[in-house]
Enzyme design. Structure first.
Site, PDB file in Angstrom:
ATOM      1  N   HIS A  96       6.094  -6.052  12.018  1.00  0.00           N
ATOM      2  CA  HIS A  96       5.430  -5.526  10.813  1.00  0.00           C
ATOM      3  C   HIS A  96       4.591  -6.617  10.137  1.00  0.00           C
ATOM      4  O   HIS A  96       4.829  -6.998   8.994  1.00  0.00           O
ATOM      5  CB  HIS A  96       6.459  -4.964   9.826  1.00  0.00           C
ATOM      6  CG  HIS A  96       5.855  -3.968   8.872  1.00  0.00           C
ATOM      7  ND1 HIS A  96       6.596  -2.973   8.268  1.00  0.00           N
ATOM      8  CD2 HIS A  96       4.582  -3.810   8.410  1.00  0.00           C
ATOM      9  CE1 HIS A  96       5.808  -2.249   7.476  1.00  0.00           C
ATOM     10  NE2 HIS A  96       4.584  -2.750   7.552  1.00  0.00           N
ATOM     11  N   GLU A 114      13.816  -1.525  10.485  1.00  0.00           N
ATOM     12  CA  GLU A 114      13.184  -2.838  10.490  1.00  0.00           C
ATOM     13  C   GLU A 114      14.115  -3.837   9.820  1.00  0.00           C
ATOM     14  O   GLU A 114      14.551  -3.595   8.709  1.00  0.00           O
ATOM     15  CB  GLU A 114      11.836  -2.787   9.754  1.00  0.00           C
ATOM     16  CG  GLU A 114      10.787  -1.953  10.477  1.00  0.00           C
ATOM     17  CD  GLU A 114       9.432  -1.993   9.791  1.00  0.00           C
ATOM     18  OE1 GLU A 114       9.304  -2.643   8.724  1.00  0.00           O
ATOM     19  OE2 GLU A 114       8.491  -1.377  10.319  1.00  0.00           O
ATOM     20  N   VAL A 172       0.846  -1.193   0.000  1.00  0.00           N
ATOM     21  CA  VAL A 172       0.000   0.000   0.000  1.00  0.00           C
ATOM     22  C   VAL A 172       0.884   1.247   0.000  1.00  0.00           C
ATOM     23  O   VAL A 172       0.648   2.203  -0.718  1.00  0.00           O
ATOM     24  CB  VAL A 172      -0.929   0.005   1.225  1.00  0.00           C
ATOM     25  CG1 VAL A 172      -1.603   1.361   1.393  1.00  0.00           C
ATOM     26  CG2 VAL A 172      -1.985  -1.072   1.075  1.00  0.00           C
ATOM     27  N   GLY A 173       1.944   1.207   0.818  1.00  0.00           N
ATOM     28  CA  GLY A 173       2.852   2.342   0.883  1.00  0.00           C
ATOM     29  C   GLY A 173       3.750   2.415  -0.334  1.00  0.00           C
ATOM     30  O   GLY A 173       4.045   1.408  -0.987  1.00  0.00           O
ATOM     31  N   GLY A 182      -7.874   7.688   7.020  1.00  0.00           N
ATOM     32  CA  GLY A 182      -7.991   7.147   5.673  1.00  0.00           C
ATOM     33  C   GLY A 182      -8.699   5.806   5.716  1.00  0.00           C
ATOM     34  O   GLY A 182      -9.478   5.520   6.626  1.00  0.00           O
ATOM     35  N   ARG A 183      -8.413   4.956   4.740  1.00  0.00           N
ATOM     36  CA  ARG A 183      -9.079   3.655   4.679  1.00  0.00           C
ATOM     37  C   ARG A 183      -8.856   2.850   5.958  1.00  0.00           C
ATOM     38  O   ARG A 183      -9.787   2.308   6.542  1.00  0.00           O
ATOM     39  CB  ARG A 183      -8.562   2.846   3.482  1.00  0.00           C
ATOM     40  CG  ARG A 183      -8.820   3.461   2.125  1.00  0.00           C
ATOM     41  CD  ARG A 183      -8.248   2.557   1.033  1.00  0.00           C
ATOM     42  NE  ARG A 183      -8.234   3.205  -0.260  1.00  0.00           N
ATOM     43  CZ  ARG A 183      -7.252   3.973  -0.709  1.00  0.00           C
ATOM     44  NH1 ARG A 183      -6.196   4.183   0.054  1.00  0.00           N
ATOM     45  NH2 ARG A 183      -7.314   4.522  -1.905  1.00  0.00           N
ATOM     46  N   ILE A 184      -7.594   2.746   6.362  1.00  0.00           N
ATOM     47  CA  ILE A 184      -7.282   1.936   7.534  1.00  0.00           C
ATOM     48  C   ILE A 184      -7.793   2.608   8.804  1.00  0.00           C
ATOM     49  O   ILE A 184      -8.349   1.942   9.687  1.00  0.00           O
ATOM     50  CB  ILE A 184      -5.771   1.667   7.605  1.00  0.00           C
ATOM     51  CG1 ILE A 184      -5.339   0.818   6.407  1.00  0.00           C
ATOM     52  CG2 ILE A 184      -5.414   0.967   8.917  1.00  0.00           C
ATOM     53  CD1 ILE A 184      -3.839   0.606   6.300  1.00  0.00           C
ATOM     54  N   ARG A 240       3.907   3.840   9.802  1.00  0.00           N
ATOM     55  CA  ARG A 240       5.313   3.754   9.444  1.00  0.00           C
ATOM     56  C   ARG A 240       6.144   4.126  10.661  1.00  0.00           C
ATOM     57  O   ARG A 240       5.804   5.047  11.411  1.00  0.00           O
ATOM     58  CB  ARG A 240       5.655   4.693   8.267  1.00  0.00           C
ATOM     59  CG  ARG A 240       5.099   4.253   6.926  1.00  0.00           C
ATOM     60  CD  ARG A 240       5.821   3.015   6.411  1.00  0.00           C
ATOM     61  NE  ARG A 240       5.305   2.561   5.132  1.00  0.00           N
ATOM     62  CZ  ARG A 240       4.335   1.676   4.969  1.00  0.00           C
ATOM     63  NH1 ARG A 240       3.761   1.134   6.047  1.00  0.00           N
ATOM     64  NH2 ARG A 240       3.934   1.322   3.770  1.00  0.00           N
ATOM     65  N   ASP A 262       3.700  -1.927  15.464  1.00  0.00           N
ATOM     66  CA  ASP A 262       3.892  -2.950  14.433  1.00  0.00           C
ATOM     67  C   ASP A 262       4.927  -2.497  13.420  1.00  0.00           C
ATOM     68  O   ASP A 262       5.294  -3.250  12.523  1.00  0.00           O
ATOM     69  CB  ASP A 262       2.565  -3.262  13.727  1.00  0.00           C
ATOM     70  CG  ASP A 262       2.696  -4.416  12.738  1.00  0.00           C
ATOM     71  OD1 ASP A 262       3.327  -5.436  13.103  1.00  0.00           O
ATOM     72  OD2 ASP A 262       2.180  -4.309  11.603  1.00  0.00           O
ATOM     73  N   GLY A 321       1.116  -6.415   9.930  1.00  0.00           N
ATOM     74  CA  GLY A 321      -0.226  -5.877   9.755  1.00  0.00           C
ATOM     75  C   GLY A 321      -1.029  -6.531   8.657  1.00  0.00           C
ATOM     76  O   GLY A 321      -2.235  -6.737   8.786  1.00  0.00           O
ATOM     77  N   SER A 322      -0.389  -6.882   7.562  1.00  0.00           N
ATOM     78  CA  SER A 322      -1.105  -7.473   6.427  1.00  0.00           C
ATOM     79  C   SER A 322      -0.926  -8.982   6.346  1.00  0.00           C
ATOM     80  O   SER A 322      -1.284  -9.593   5.333  1.00  0.00           O
ATOM     81  CB  SER A 322      -0.620  -6.840   5.112  1.00  0.00           C
ATOM     82  OG  SER A 322       0.743  -7.169   4.873  1.00  0.00           O
TER      83      SER A 322
END
Length: 334
Positions: free
Chosen positions: A291, A272, A81-82, A160-162, A243, A267, A293-294
């Site tokens: 990390h 990282e 997404v980023g 936003g969406r999230i 982020r 997260d 999340g997805s």
């Protein structure tokens, strides 16, 4: 665009992604077939002479990479997404089309954000450790107490969406008030939660829980700093699933150690992975995830075959229109 397109894939991706490339026809795929990031030297060599590049968020696609690819590079697709890892201005100058997948991980990341918030505010990692190390001896009235969501105020940085998906999931927990901040008010989106648009300082001062879901931009980099944490309640909980660079981690550490805030859940970090000797990892009131999340099977599979969109940029960027229906992989072989 020639159908015989040479594509470099920077990581081992779900089988669905390779199937899309194979069914597209005419794509000659070279892949860094590993779960680990492609080394810089192999990235520069692999992209040389290619027409398409499929990369991940961990791959820094800058001028050096673009120069190594040469003028043949026409399309970059990122399984994310980023897109702050892409040198968009330089890519624009070269007329390269860019695809990303903004919608595929909204639900997964929102779920993880709520899970991380609950784990942090109810001290679940600490409680699990107490069970394992023999600290659980008997029932104690104040032992392992944390903070609940009922009648609380939740502040969301980036609706936003999230951010909206997080609010939607938290509302049934009995949250009393939602506050949000960002680059501009979003009354239509906020109406669902009766959320109030406020300055960042007020959000910090009034929120029992702060959830960061904004994009990383020059304006948001380091935004959560000493001044921000000093305004938060001593009983407040801070969550970041956006982020790592949005947060000044040294200032966060100081706030946690001094008791300026109650706890934090992250997260995302900088860097990282976070070094195992990093001071934040020594704190019981800081929950850090790698990390993820997805990280659902459905999301990771969908992300290589989902509708591809262009990052929001001035009109010159919109050579590929939103909602084109092309997937991030199919775009490479059009």
């Amino acid at each position: 665009m020639s159908r015989a397109m040479a594509v470099f894939v920077t990581r081992r991706i779900p089988a669905e992604g390779l199937r899309v490339l194979a069914e597209a026809g005419g794509c000659r795929v070279q892949q860094w077939d590993s779960e680990e990031p492609v080394p810089r030297a192999q990235l520069l060599a692999g992209v040389s002479g290619k027409q398409g590049l499929l990369c991940l968020l961990s791959d820094r696609i800058d001028r050096e990479v673009l120069d190594a690819a040469g003028p043949s590079l026409k399309v970059i697709s990122t399984m994310s997404v980023g897109f702050d890892h892409l040198a968009l201005d330089e890519i624009k100058k070269r007329g390269i089309r860019v695809g990303y997948t903004p919608d595929v991980l909204t639900d997964a990341t929102a779920e993880l954000s709520v899970a991380l918030l609950l784990a942090t505010c109810r001290r679940l990692p600490e409680a699990i450790e107490q069970v394992k190390n023999g600290g659980w001896t008997t029932w104690k009235p104040l032992w392992m107490c944390g903070y609940g969501l009922s009648n609380s105020t939740v502040g969301i940085i980036g609706l936003g969406r999230i951010g909206q998906a997080v609010a939607r999931r938290l509302k049934p927990f009995g949250v009393k008030n939602f506050l949000y901040t960002g680059s501009r008010p979003k009354p239509e989106s906020a109406a669902e939660f009766q959320a109030e648009f406020v300055p960042l300082t007020r959000l910090a001062e009034e929120s029992d829980f702060v959830v960061v879901t904004c994009a990383l931009t020059p304006d948001t980099q380091g935004m959560c700093n000493k001044d921000f944490f000093s305004r938060m309640k001593k009983t407040s909980v801070f969550i970041n699933t956006s982020r790592g660079a949005v947060v000044n981690q040294e200032d966060l550490y100081d706030a946690l150690v001094s008791g300026q805030i109650a706890a934090a859940g992250l997260d995302v970090t900088t860097p990282e992975p976070l070094p195992t000797d990093h001071p934040l990892l020594s704190l019981k009131n800081c929950v850090i995830l790698p990390h993820v999340g997805s990280a659902t099977y459905a999301t990771r599979t969908t992300s290589v075959g989902s509708p591809c969109r262009m990052p929001h940029r001035p009109p010159a960027w919109r050579s590929l229109k939103d909602g084109s229906g092309a997937s991030s992989l199919q775009l490479l072989c059009q």
